[in-house]
Design an enzyme around this catalytic site. Structure first.
Site, PDB file in Angstrom:
ATOM      1  N   ILE A 120      14.531 117.184  75.173  1.00  0.00           N
ATOM      2  CA  ILE A 120      15.166 115.912  75.510  1.00  0.00           C
ATOM      3  C   ILE A 120      14.301 114.885  74.776  1.00  0.00           C
ATOM      4  CG2 ILE A 120      15.801 114.265  77.315  1.00  0.00           C
ATOM      5  CD1 ILE A 120      16.022 116.644  79.251  1.00  0.00           C
ATOM      6  N   PRO A 121      14.748 114.451  73.600  1.00  0.00           N
ATOM      7  CA  PRO A 121      13.866 113.771  72.637  1.00  0.00           C
ATOM      8  C   PRO A 121      13.609 112.292  72.913  1.00  0.00           C
ATOM      9  CG  PRO A 121      16.042 113.968  71.717  1.00  0.00           C
ATOM     10  CD  PRO A 121      16.081 114.673  73.047  1.00  0.00           C
ATOM     11  N   CYS A 122      12.924 112.011  74.011  1.00  0.00           N
ATOM     12  CA  CYS A 122      12.632 110.608  74.321  1.00  0.00           C
ATOM     13  C   CYS A 122      11.678 109.994  73.295  1.00  0.00           C
ATOM     14  CB  CYS A 122      12.113 110.450  75.741  1.00  0.00           C
ATOM     15  SG  CYS A 122      10.700 111.455  76.145  1.00  0.00           S
ATOM     16  N   HIS A 123      11.071 110.837  72.447  1.00  0.00           N
ATOM     17  CA  HIS A 123      10.246 110.286  71.365  1.00  0.00           C
ATOM     18  C   HIS A 123      11.096 109.519  70.356  1.00  0.00           C
ATOM     19  CE1 HIS A 123      11.480 114.292  69.889  1.00  0.00           C
ATOM     20  NE2 HIS A 123      11.467 113.734  68.687  1.00  0.00           N
ATOM     21  N   ARG A 124      12.413 109.698  70.391  1.00  0.00           N
ATOM     22  CA  ARG A 124      13.304 109.006  69.458  1.00  0.00           C
ATOM     23  C   ARG A 124      13.726 107.627  69.949  1.00  0.00           C
ATOM     24  NH1 ARG A 124      16.989 114.346  68.570  1.00  0.00           N
ATOM     25  NH2 ARG A 124      15.387 115.589  67.534  1.00  0.00           N
TER      26      ARG A 124
END
Length: 156
Positions: free
Chosen positions: A121-125
């Site tokens: 779940i790419p919250c780094h994006r």
């Protein structure tokens, strides 16, 4: 029954947790395995393989059963975050608009902070409205490293 696996990666050691046939958590871990990675279940083995392929730049979309624990609102936010394409970014405000809460950028930030399944779940994006790097559970240096990895992989 819960199963855990540690995985060494270029950004540090990750702790993967499977429960009920789904990945429930991927977190940064302070523990560092001294021995080779051992996969305790087929799902954890697949998750480790996909993460290794991601870090090698050869996987852009994860295909794993996920069961993150959170409120219904957090679930909606995490699903919207999963839709951010590999190698791209979105602002907290853009995510808020996508889920029908255009004034909810701060609540998006809180939900992203509670994301239990890092990277997949790419919250780094997610970036600030002005494109700046903002909070990340693994730290801003790791967030920047993940974004750099994705940008570089797209250039290959």
């Amino acid at each position: 029954m819960q199963h855990e696996q540690l995985l060494r990666t270029p950004i540090g050691t990750l702790r993967l947790i499977e429960n009920g046939g789904a990945i429930t958590d991927i977190k940064m871990s302070v523990e560092c395995p001294d021995e080779p990675v051992r996969h305790s279940t087929p799902l954890l083995q697949e998750a480790c393989s996909q993460l290794e392929a991601y870090f090698a730049g050869s996987l852009i979309r994860f295909d794993l059963p996920l069961a993150p624990q959170g409120t219904p609102y957090e679930q909606r936010v995490w699903e919207a975050i999963r839709q951010i394409p590999y190698g791209t970014t979105a602002s907290y405000g853009q995510i808020a608009s996508r889920i029908g809460n255009p004034q909810g950028a701060r609540s998006i930030g809180r939900a992203a902070h509670r994301n239990p399944i890092l990277i997949v779940i790419p919250c780094h994006r997610i970036l600030g409205a002005n494109g700046s790097l903002t909070g990340y559970a693994g730290g801003l240096a790791i967030k920047e490293a993940l974004l750099h990895l994705e940008r570089q992989s797209l250039l290959k």
